[in-house]
Design a protein around this motif. Structure first.
Motif, mmCIF file in Angstrom:
data_model
loop_
_atom_site.group_PDB
_atom_site.id
_atom_site.type_symbol
_atom_site.label_atom_id
_atom_site.label_comp_id
_atom_site.label_asym_id
_atom_site.label_seq_id
_atom_site.Cartn_x
_atom_site.Cartn_y
_atom_site.Cartn_z
ATOM 1 N N ARG A 73 0.825 -1.197 0.000
ATOM 2 C CA ARG A 73 0.000 0.000 0.000
ATOM 3 C C ARG A 73 0.869 1.262 0.000
ATOM 4 N NH1 ARG A 73 -3.067 -3.819 2.134
ATOM 5 N NH2 ARG A 73 -5.306 -3.782 1.624
ATOM 6 N N THR A 74 0.223 2.372 -0.294
ATOM 7 C CA THR A 74 0.874 3.681 -0.229
ATOM 8 C C THR A 74 0.445 4.359 1.059
ATOM 9 O OG1 THR A 74 0.783 3.886 -2.644
ATOM 10 C CG2 THR A 74 1.172 5.901 -1.371
ATOM 11 N N ILE A 75 1.415 4.845 1.814
ATOM 12 C CA ILE A 75 1.085 5.583 3.030
ATOM 13 C C ILE A 75 1.421 7.059 2.833
ATOM 14 C CG2 ILE A 75 1.396 3.579 4.532
ATOM 15 C CD1 ILE A 75 4.077 4.722 5.400
ATOM 16 N N LEU A 76 0.670 7.873 3.522
ATOM 17 C CA LEU A 76 0.891 9.317 3.492
ATOM 18 C C LEU A 76 0.418 9.896 4.812
ATOM 19 C CD1 LEU A 76 -1.849 10.901 1.183
ATOM 20 C CD2 LEU A 76 -1.597 8.441 1.377
ATOM 21 N N PRO A 77 0.746 11.148 5.078
ATOM 22 C CA PRO A 77 0.359 11.721 6.377
ATOM 23 C C PRO A 77 -1.155 11.778 6.531
ATOM 24 C CG PRO A 77 1.970 13.115 5.249
ATOM 25 C CD PRO A 77 1.501 12.107 4.256
ATOM 26 N N GLY A 78 -1.617 11.708 7.778
ATOM 27 C CA GLY A 78 -3.022 11.960 8.044
ATOM 28 C C GLY A 78 -3.421 13.292 7.444
ATOM 29 N N LEU A 79 -4.600 13.352 6.850
ATOM 30 C CA LEU A 79 -5.041 14.536 6.123
ATOM 31 C C LEU A 79 -5.555 15.618 7.070
ATOM 32 C CD1 LEU A 79 -6.926 12.598 3.320
ATOM 33 C CD2 LEU A 79 -4.595 13.511 3.218
ATOM 34 N N ILE A 80 -5.510 16.861 6.609
ATOM 35 C CA ILE A 80 -5.953 18.023 7.382
ATOM 36 C C ILE A 80 -7.022 18.755 6.593
ATOM 37 C CG2 ILE A 80 -5.268 20.201 8.461
ATOM 38 C CD1 ILE A 80 -2.384 19.077 8.569
ATOM 39 N N ASP A 81 -8.212 18.887 7.169
ATOM 40 C CA ASP A 81 -9.283 19.683 6.569
ATOM 41 C C ASP A 81 -9.393 20.975 7.370
ATOM 42 O OD1 ASP A 81 -11.645 20.797 5.546
ATOM 43 O OD2 ASP A 81 -12.566 18.833 5.229
ATOM 44 N N MET A 82 -9.167 22.088 6.715
ATOM 45 C CA MET A 82 -9.089 23.376 7.387
ATOM 46 C C MET A 82 -10.426 24.091 7.507
ATOM 47 S SD MET A 82 -5.916 24.064 8.312
ATOM 48 C CE MET A 82 -5.587 25.828 8.210
ATOM 49 N N HIS A 83 -11.513 23.466 7.019
ATOM 50 C CA HIS A 83 -12.812 24.147 7.106
ATOM 51 C C HIS A 83 -13.918 23.106 7.232
ATOM 52 C CE1 HIS A 83 -15.331 27.842 6.010
ATOM 53 N NE2 HIS A 83 -16.210 26.871 6.242
ATOM 54 N N VAL A 84 -14.289 22.802 8.467
ATOM 55 C CA VAL A 84 -15.395 21.869 8.713
ATOM 56 C C VAL A 84 -16.342 22.457 9.750
ATOM 57 C CG1 VAL A 84 -13.873 19.908 8.236
ATOM 58 C CG2 VAL A 84 -14.325 20.547 10.607
ATOM 59 N N HIS A 85 -17.556 21.893 9.762
ATOM 60 C CA HIS A 85 -18.556 22.203 10.786
ATOM 61 C C HIS A 85 -19.087 20.868 11.294
ATOM 62 C CE1 HIS A 85 -18.524 26.472 9.730
ATOM 63 N NE2 HIS A 85 -18.547 26.083 8.457
ATOM 64 N N LEU A 86 -18.503 20.382 12.371
ATOM 65 C CA LEU A 86 -18.830 19.044 12.856
ATOM 66 C C LEU A 86 -20.234 18.960 13.429
ATOM 67 C CD1 LEU A 86 -15.413 18.083 14.477
ATOM 68 C CD2 LEU A 86 -16.364 17.210 12.334
ATOM 69 N N ASP A 87 -20.768 20.061 13.924
ATOM 70 C CA ASP A 87 -22.110 20.012 14.499
ATOM 71 C C ASP A 87 -23.181 20.489 13.511
ATOM 72 O OD1 ASP A 87 -21.337 22.668 14.606
ATOM 73 O OD2 ASP A 87 -22.212 23.051 16.574
ATOM 74 N N SER A 88 -22.920 20.282 12.232
ATOM 75 C CA SER A 88 -23.902 20.560 11.183
ATOM 76 C C SER A 88 -24.194 19.284 10.410
ATOM 77 C CB SER A 88 -23.373 21.628 10.216
ATOM 78 O OG SER A 88 -23.210 22.874 10.854
ATOM 79 N N LEU A 89 -25.377 19.224 9.829
ATOM 80 C CA LEU A 89 -25.784 18.085 9.014
ATOM 81 C C LEU A 89 -26.217 18.571 7.639
ATOM 82 C CD1 LEU A 89 -27.941 15.739 11.288
ATOM 83 C CD2 LEU A 89 -25.687 15.260 10.342
ATOM 84 N N ALA A 90 -25.574 18.062 6.606
ATOM 85 C CA ALA A 90 -25.991 18.396 5.251
ATOM 86 C C ALA A 90 -27.398 17.897 4.972
ATOM 87 C CB ALA A 90 -25.008 17.789 4.256
ATOM 88 N N GLU A 91 -27.778 16.822 5.642
ATOM 89 C CA GLU A 91 -29.073 16.206 5.394
ATOM 90 C C GLU A 91 -30.249 16.994 5.994
ATOM 91 O OE1 GLU A 91 -25.907 12.958 5.828
ATOM 92 O OE2 GLU A 91 -26.426 14.865 6.791
ATOM 93 N N VAL A 92 -29.953 18.000 6.808
ATOM 94 C CA VAL A 92 -30.999 18.808 7.439
ATOM 95 C C VAL A 92 -30.777 20.268 7.039
ATOM 96 C CG1 VAL A 92 -32.083 19.520 9.599
ATOM 97 C CG2 VAL A 92 -31.154 17.200 9.370
ATOM 98 N N GLY A 93 -31.618 20.778 6.149
ATOM 99 C CA GLY A 93 -31.432 22.132 5.643
ATOM 100 C C GLY A 93 -32.611 23.031 5.924
ATOM 101 N N GLY A 94 -32.383 24.345 5.788
ATOM 102 C CA GLY A 94 -33.449 25.329 5.948
ATOM 103 C C GLY A 94 -34.120 25.247 7.306
ATOM 104 N N TYR A 95 -35.440 25.382 7.291
ATOM 105 C CA TYR A 95 -36.196 25.400 8.545
ATOM 106 C C TYR A 95 -36.403 24.004 9.139
ATOM 107 C CZ TYR A 95 -37.123 30.330 7.754
ATOM 108 O OH TYR A 95 -36.978 31.679 7.577
ATOM 109 N N ASN A 96 -35.965 22.959 8.445
ATOM 110 C CA ASN A 96 -36.063 21.607 8.998
ATOM 111 C C ASN A 96 -35.282 21.449 10.293
ATOM 112 O OD1 ASN A 96 -37.625 20.936 6.826
ATOM 113 N ND2 ASN A 96 -36.051 19.751 5.758
#
Length: 425
Positions: A73-96
């Motif tokens: 396998r190919t290994i590489l460093p653990g990835l870094i995401d610089m813009h997340v919102h962990l307490d948000s859900l894409a599946e729940v939008g608008g006034y839902n």
């Protein structure tokens, strides 16, 4: 390599290595040098830090060293995401979202953190949450009560009254005071201090309007350059970096001139803004979420996202992608930022292919999510590379992501601090 080999041999002969580990694989992506290393052997101490990198074909280790063999396998460093919102859900939008009680969002954050980890992201920067959810989740993960990536929390985002970071969906009779919302330099300085007091490790500010707020337009500048400079100066005084949500050209340029460290979205950046970013002496980084619109346009209406928000999303999507290409070609420093929460957290690896489609090589896209992220965070001693002294955050994929970057959409193994947290081989 010879020094690393001698070090690895010395460590492997030491009785103190009883509970230490060595990780091997067919190849390793060295993001610092921009090259592939064949047959790496990575030695990890009890604190989860890398003590040496050697050639597995020539180095030997004692039988009491735990060997994690990742095979071909190919290994590489653990990835870094610089813009997340962990307490948000894409599946729940608008006034839902009003169907759920307040504490619901802290509960789903736990699931989302695990999804990010399983996707290979061992470090994330959470740029804005409600109720200090990101701070609490960071504490839970570090205490061993939940599993997830290393979190750099921003707590509540800062913004102007009626702006993108304010609550803009409810009538006055239902409005409550909003954390982080302030007007004027002194009010915003206070909010910097308040967020830091309760656990923020980066300050998030909304310089312009946004796509998924109501009664704002992405191009609108919503804080003055003086207000943005006050935020940056105050945060830097406390040793914190600042991320500015900025879609519009004038807000982007004001944030760059004010000394903001990262520009989030940068959708409508103009040529002058690109030149300012590329030329600024103190590094400024663009974090451009150029993938999530695929999800929002296909699933948003079904999830309850309002048509006005989808309209804004459509209007900026292709412009943002074209400007990503222009900014990268001009030499603007780039990091990986997905805006996870707008799309499901487990799908963020899909952004790599779009980054390559719009001008990056696979190596550059990987470096944006590793080396560059660590530099932008100011945490080069800890994350972002497989190198001596850094934390052993390592992922493995079955194929070669330099030949096909889509390999990063399905990570086989995730190791965080030398401990395997996912293995689906």
């Amino acid at each position: 390599m010879r020094i690393a080999l001698i070090l690895a041999l010395a460590l492997s002969a030491s009785p103190a290595l009883a509970q230490k580990r060595v990780i091997t694989a067919a190849r390793m992506i060295d993001v610092l040098e921009g090259k592939v290393v064949e047959h790496p052997a990575i030695f990890v101490d009890d604190d989860g830090r890398i003590t040496g990198v050697a050639d597995a074909r020539t180095v030997r280790w004692s039988s009491d060293v735990q060997h994690i063999d990742l095979g071909n396998r190919t290994i590489l460093p653990g990835l870094i995401d610089m813009h997340v919102h962990l307490d948000s859900l894409a599946e729940v939008g608008g006034y839902n979202s009003l169907e759920y009680t307040d504490s619901f969002w802290s509960m789903v954050a736990v699931r989302n953190a695990r999804a990010m980890l399983d996707a290979g992201f061992t470090t994330v920067r959470n740029v804005g949450s409600d109720a200090f959810n990101d701070v609490g989740l960071k504490q839970a993960i570090e205490g061993g009560f939940a599993e997830g990536p290393r979190i750099v929390p921003a707590a509540h985002a800062l913004g102007a009254t009626g702006g993108h970071c304010d609550s803009t969906f409810l009538p006055p009779s239902l409005e409550t005071p909003q954390e982080g919302v302030a007007d004027g330099e002194q009010g915003l300085r206070y909010q910097v201090r308040r967020q830091r007091k309760y656990g923020a490790e980066v300050i998030k500010v909304c310089a312009t309007g946004g796509v998924f707020s109501r009664n704002t337009e992405p191009g609108q500048q919503q804080l003055s350059e003086a207000e943005l400079r006050a935020i940056a100066d105050e945060a830097h005084q406390w040793g914190l970096k600042v991320a500015a949500h900025a879609h519009g050209g004038s807000g982007i340029k004001a944030a760059i001139r004010a000394g903001i460290d990262t520009i989030e979205h940068a959708s409508l950046v103009d040529d002058e803004g690109i030149k300012l970013a590329a030329a600024r002496k103190e590094p400024v980084w663009f974090s451009m979420d150029i993938y999530n619109t695929d999800y929002t346009q296909s699933e948003g209406a079904k999830n309850g996202v309002l048509e006005d928000n989808l309209r804004k999303d459509r209007e900026v999507a292709q412009i943002q992608r074209d400007n990503f290409r222009k900014a990268h070609a001009a030499g603007v420093r780039m990091v990986f930022g997905s805006d996870a929460g707008v799309m499901p957290h487990g799908q963020v690896g899909g952004q790599f292919k779009v980054m390559v489609q719009y001008g990056m090589t696979p190596m550059q896209a990987i470096q944006a999510a590793t080396r560059n992220g660590a530099q932008a965070l100011g945490r080069e001693k800890d994350v972002g590379a497989i190198a001596m002294g850094r934390l052993a955050d390592i992922i493995a994929v079955d194929g070669d992501p330099l030949a096909n970057v889509r390999e990063l959409e399905s990570v086989d193994v995730v190791i965080k601090g030398g401990v395997t947290v996912k293995d689906v081989r």
